[in-house]
Design a protein around this motif. Structure first.
Motif, mmCIF file in Angstrom:
data_model
loop_
_atom_site.group_PDB
_atom_site.id
_atom_site.type_symbol
_atom_site.label_atom_id
_atom_site.label_comp_id
_atom_site.label_asym_id
_atom_site.label_seq_id
_atom_site.Cartn_x
_atom_site.Cartn_y
_atom_site.Cartn_z
ATOM 1 N N THR A 171 57.218 35.007 52.888
ATOM 2 C CA THR A 171 55.905 35.230 52.302
ATOM 3 C C THR A 171 55.708 36.694 51.927
ATOM 4 O O THR A 171 56.302 37.592 52.526
ATOM 5 N N VAL A 172 54.858 36.925 50.929
ATOM 6 C CA VAL A 172 54.719 38.247 50.320
ATOM 7 C C VAL A 172 53.263 38.691 50.308
ATOM 8 O O VAL A 172 52.367 37.901 49.973
ATOM 9 N N LEU A 173 53.041 39.939 50.665
ATOM 10 C CA LEU A 173 51.758 40.591 50.433
ATOM 11 C C LEU A 173 51.833 41.301 49.090
ATOM 12 O O LEU A 173 52.765 42.060 48.837
ATOM 13 N N GLY A 174 50.852 41.057 48.216
ATOM 14 C CA GLY A 174 50.809 41.744 46.943
ATOM 15 C C GLY A 174 50.492 43.210 47.128
ATOM 16 O O GLY A 174 50.001 43.634 48.178
ATOM 17 N N ILE A 175 50.760 44.012 46.104
ATOM 18 C CA ILE A 175 50.566 45.448 46.228
ATOM 19 C C ILE A 175 49.115 45.796 46.517
ATOM 20 O O ILE A 175 48.825 46.752 47.247
ATOM 21 N N GLU A 179 47.968 48.021 49.694
ATOM 22 C CA GLU A 179 47.170 49.237 49.576
ATOM 23 C C GLU A 179 45.858 49.131 50.334
ATOM 24 O O GLU A 179 45.411 50.096 50.970
ATOM 25 N N SER A 180 45.225 47.966 50.288
ATOM 26 C CA SER A 180 43.994 47.783 51.052
ATOM 27 C C SER A 180 44.236 48.001 52.538
ATOM 28 O O SER A 180 43.419 48.601 53.243
ATOM 29 N N PHE A 181 45.386 47.531 53.011
ATOM 30 C CA PHE A 181 45.751 47.731 54.414
ATOM 31 C C PHE A 181 45.975 49.209 54.702
ATOM 32 O O PHE A 181 45.431 49.767 55.666
ATOM 33 N N LEU A 182 46.745 49.879 53.862
ATOM 34 C CA LEU A 182 47.039 51.302 54.067
ATOM 35 C C LEU A 182 45.770 52.142 54.086
ATOM 36 O O LEU A 182 45.660 53.104 54.857
ATOM 37 N N ALA A 183 44.822 51.786 53.237
ATOM 38 C CA ALA A 183 43.599 52.570 53.132
ATOM 39 C C ALA A 183 42.789 52.554 54.418
ATOM 40 O O ALA A 183 41.977 53.452 54.656
ATOM 41 N N ARG A 184 43.020 51.552 55.268
ATOM 42 C CA ARG A 184 42.237 51.426 56.500
ATOM 43 C C ARG A 184 43.019 51.752 57.761
ATOM 44 O O ARG A 184 42.470 51.730 58.862
ATOM 45 N N VAL A 185 44.298 52.046 57.618
ATOM 46 C CA VAL A 185 45.107 52.453 58.772
ATOM 47 C C VAL A 185 44.887 53.941 59.020
ATOM 48 O O VAL A 185 44.946 54.742 58.081
#
Length: 383
Positions: A171-175, A179-185
């Motif tokens: 399974t794949v997470l789209g870009i 990015e949404s994940f990175l923005a909140r880490v």
């Protein structure tokens, strides 16, 4: 790239001065007479002829040491990807580089967060680094659950691992999701985007564009899969200059053999061969996926060179034995599912024939223990 705080984000994680430790792995013995190996996510096709020729020529110079840091491959990747060489590190597969990342950025008292089920080497390498692994279950669609992973981050979290496409589910997470994940880490937490199968994915997007914006991001890639150099052992890491310096400090001298480097440089340049290999895998993946779905077997869409058959009335070990009886070794994950590496058409037909047998759907006659992790230390597709 600077370690300074950018806007509201925190500084790039500070490396730890730890010894680089790498594990020894063993594989499960194949059952019966295996004609097709569909258990380790290896390419069924040979490497590029240009890569084979380059490696053969390099063997003639094996009396000489390779460069300390794989300088030729670093330069080739820099030119191809449009990144300065100071943002590129290479090593004996992305697996070795992941070990260096954890040696530099995690240790006793730290937590390393990753989805589960995901790449089998993660818990092994985390343990070797002396850190504590925190596993976050995949969602119902066998995908990473970014919201759950964000909730699991604590003050002790040092590194987050994102396997995308995910091994073994594909399974794949789209870009945009990445990015949404990175923005909140938090910026102090290093995020490792493991893209061992990126060439086979059609929907992940170009993650290199995220590197300037997120100084706590590193990307791992390999020549083992789409470039068919699993036996040569070559991979690379992309990240900020400070992160790459930290990785190089814990890297073993001469960590990339001259033979592997020669093959990787030639494979990188042979884009036509790569495109042909990827197209062949994608075509056979679509065929097998379609035939499995026609049999009522729910299979998630895959961005890798493999498909995931979840346990759904069919025990993984039973499917594994049925396939072995038809001459194909597949990878069973007890209590979870079966990963099938894409191979030639005859291998796909053998897998379908095995699944068509009544024995493949029957539960075993004796009770079995359901395991949460595979009992044998195997990467099951080392990158």
């Amino acid at each position: 790239m600077s370690h300074e705080q950018s806007g509201a984000r925190e500084a790039t994680p500070r490396p730890r001065n730890l010894v680089n430790l790498l594990p020894n792995y063993s594989r499960s013995p194949a059952a019966g007479k295996v004609r097709w190996v569909a258990s380790s996510n290896e390419s069924w096709m040979s490497p590029s002829p240009a890569a084979v020729a380059a490696m053969a020529a390099s063997v003639q110079r094996s009396n000489r040491y390779p460069s300390l840091a794989g300088d030729r491959l670093v330069a080739a990747l820099s030119d191809t990807l449009g990144l300065p060489g100071t943002q590129v590190a290479v090593g004996a597969g992305s697996l070795a580089l992941l070990g260096q990342v954890l040696a530099a950025f995690a240790g006793p008292g730290d937590e390393v967060l990753y989805a589960w089920r995901s790449y089998e080497a993660y818990p092994i390498l985390v343990t070797l680094a002396g850190a504590r692994g925190v596993q976050v279950p995949l969602d119902a669609a066998h995908r990473h659950d970014p919201e759950a992973m964000l909730r699991a981050i604590t003050e002790r979290t040092a590194v987050v691992l994102l396997c995308n496409p995910n091994n073994p589910t594909g399974t794949v997470l789209g870009i945009n999701e990445v990015e949404s994940f990175l923005a909140r880490v938090p910026g102090r937490v290093l995020v490792v985007l493991d893209e061992a199968y990126i060439e086979f994915s059609e929907s992940s997007g170009d993650t290199l564009m995220l590197l300037p914006k997120y100084p706590n991001l590193v990307i791992l890639r390999t020549f083992s899969k789409a470039h068919a150099l699993a036996g040569a052992r070559a991979g690379y890491l992309l990240g900020g200059e400070g992160i790459v310096r930290a990785i190089r400090k814990v890297a073993p001298p001469f960590g990339l053999s001259a033979v592997a480097e020669a093959g990787a440089v030639a494979a990188l340049a042979d884009t036509d061969y790569l495109l042909g290999t990827v197209a062949a895998v994608a075509g056979e993946r679509e065929f097998l996926h379609r035939k499995l779905e026609a049999r009522g077997i729910g299979v998630p869409c895959s961005g890798g060179n493999f498909l995931w058959i979840p346990e759904d009335g069919r025990l993984a070990t039973v499917i594994e034995r049925a396939c072995a009886a038809h001459g194909v070794s597949v990878r069973a994950f007890d209590g979870a599912g079966v990963r099938v590496t894409i191979g030639p058409r005859l291998a796909s037909l053998a897998i379908l024939a095995a699944l068509d047998e009544p024995a493949a759907a029957r539960p075993p006659q004796t009770p079995q223990t359901v395991l949460t992790t595979h009992p044998i230390h195997s990467t099951g597709g080392a990158s």
